[in-house]
Design a protein around this motif. Structure first.
Motif, PDB file in Angstrom:
ATOM      1  N   LEU A   1       0.834  -1.203   0.000  1.00 50.48           N
ATOM      2  CA  LEU A   1       0.000   0.000   0.000  1.00 50.48           C
ATOM      3  C   LEU A   1       0.874   1.261   0.000  1.00 50.48           C
ATOM      4  CD1 LEU A   1      -2.744  -1.128   2.541  1.00 50.48           C
ATOM      5  CD2 LEU A   1      -2.820  -1.191   0.037  1.00 50.48           C
ATOM      6  N   ASN A   2       2.175   1.081  -0.193  1.00 50.74           N
ATOM      7  CA  ASN A   2       3.130   2.190  -0.119  1.00 50.74           C
ATOM      8  C   ASN A   2       2.843   3.327  -1.094  1.00 50.74           C
ATOM      9  OD1 ASN A   2       4.341   0.363   1.581  1.00 50.74           O
ATOM     10  ND2 ASN A   2       6.338   0.462   0.623  1.00 50.74           N
ATOM     11  N   TYR A   3       2.264   3.027  -2.244  1.00 53.93           N
ATOM     12  CA  TYR A   3       2.163   4.027  -3.302  1.00 53.93           C
ATOM     13  C   TYR A   3       0.728   4.440  -3.614  1.00 53.93           C
ATOM     14  CZ  TYR A   3       6.890   2.303  -3.604  1.00 53.93           C
ATOM     15  OH  TYR A   3       8.170   1.940  -3.277  1.00 53.93           O
ATOM     16  N   VAL A   4      -0.207   4.069  -2.762  1.00 57.45           N
ATOM     17  CA  VAL A   4      -1.621   4.375  -2.991  1.00 57.45           C
ATOM     18  C   VAL A   4      -1.870   5.888  -3.012  1.00 57.45           C
ATOM     19  CG1 VAL A   4      -3.946   4.143  -2.021  1.00 57.45           C
ATOM     20  CG2 VAL A   4      -2.411   2.169  -2.095  1.00 57.45           C
ATOM     21  N   LYS A   5      -1.298   6.594  -2.059  1.00 55.08           N
ATOM     22  CA  LYS A   5      -1.497   8.048  -1.987  1.00 55.08           C
ATOM     23  C   LYS A   5      -0.875   8.736  -3.201  1.00 55.08           C
ATOM     24  CE  LYS A   5      -0.789  12.043   0.967  1.00 55.08           C
ATOM     25  NZ  LYS A   5      -0.157  12.568   2.178  1.00 55.08           N
ATOM     26  N   VAL A   6       0.303   8.305  -3.594  1.00 56.02           N
ATOM     27  CA  VAL A   6       0.987   8.886  -4.756  1.00 56.02           C
ATOM     28  C   VAL A   6       0.159   8.633  -6.017  1.00 56.02           C
ATOM     29  CG1 VAL A   6       3.109   8.843  -6.130  1.00 56.02           C
ATOM     30  CG2 VAL A   6       3.235   8.590  -3.661  1.00 56.02           C
ATOM     31  N   GLU A   7      -0.427   7.421  -6.124  1.00 61.62           N
ATOM     32  CA  GLU A   7      -1.267   7.115  -7.276  1.00 61.62           C
ATOM     33  C   GLU A   7      -2.497   8.016  -7.309  1.00 61.62           C
ATOM     34  OE1 GLU A   7      -4.468   3.850  -8.103  1.00 61.62           O
ATOM     35  OE2 GLU A   7      -2.484   2.949  -8.441  1.00 61.62           O
ATOM     36  N   ALA A   8      -3.110   8.237  -6.156  1.00 64.33           N
ATOM     37  CA  ALA A   8      -4.309   9.086  -6.101  1.00 64.33           C
ATOM     38  C   ALA A   8      -3.993  10.506  -6.587  1.00 64.33           C
ATOM     39  CB  ALA A   8      -4.871   9.122  -4.683  1.00 64.33           C
TER      40      ALA A   8
END
Length: 182
Positions: free
Chosen positions: A135-142
């Motif tokens: 889940l490390n990159y979920v915020k960056v993807e959003a």
């Protein structure tokens, strides 16, 4: 007596050092090294004989196409590879292995100085967060999706779905979306 204590301390230090290095290697935190790398696709590299899969992200496969905002088809897999190639250039890349996937690749977090390539590919919109493994990159993807960067400027099939669909048509392509050894 003093000489014996010095030897004993040195031997203890060496034993502890070997144990720490063994544990670091066993649990994947030994640095894979720094040096020139070859970009294979949008989420895979090679350095020497080591194949590296960027941890926690999934980029379009090399042959995959997407649609831009005008709905025109374009080779998004090649574009993702080119973006990673531009990021890497001739700079020294340092990767830390987290796992090994079923293809024998070192699943890793890679950096150029302080720039983490995994996060940067997602931030630029040329890879998605591979939520099944991290889940490390979920915020960056959003943020990339909201800003309509890269793939998010148009429409695309998720790389994992593309691989599954093409495996059923052509058999196993040898392409993987493994973020952590799936």
């Amino acid at each position: 007596m003093r000489l014996f204590r010095t030897f004993r301390d040195a031997a203890t230090f060496l034993i502890v050092l070997v144990a720490v290095l063994f544990l670091m290697q066993r649990f994947g935190v030994i640095d894979l090294g720094t040096g020139p790398v070859q970009v294979i696709d949008g989420d895979s590299l090679r350095t020497g004989e080591t194949d590296i899969r960027l941890y926690g992200i999934d980029a379009p496969e090399y042959r995959q196409t997407c649609r831009d905002k005008a709905r025109a088809e374009y080779p998004c897999g090649k574009q993702a590879m080119n973006v990673l190639r531009q990021l890497v250039g001739r700079k020294a890349v340092s990767c830390s292995s987290i796992d090994t996937d079923r293809y024998g690749r070192a699943v890793s977090v890679c950096r150029i100085d302080k720039l983490e390539l995994n996060a940067e590919m997602v931030r630029l919109g040329w890879a998605i967060a591979y939520n099944r493994h991290s889940l490390n990159y979920v915020k960056v993807e959003a943020e990339a999706r909201l800003s309509k960067r890269g793939l998010w400027a148009g429409t695309f099939e998720e790389p994992e779905a593309y691989r599954a669909r093409n495996r059923s048509v052509r058999g196993d392509l040898g392409e993987s979306g493994d973020g952590a050894g799936d």
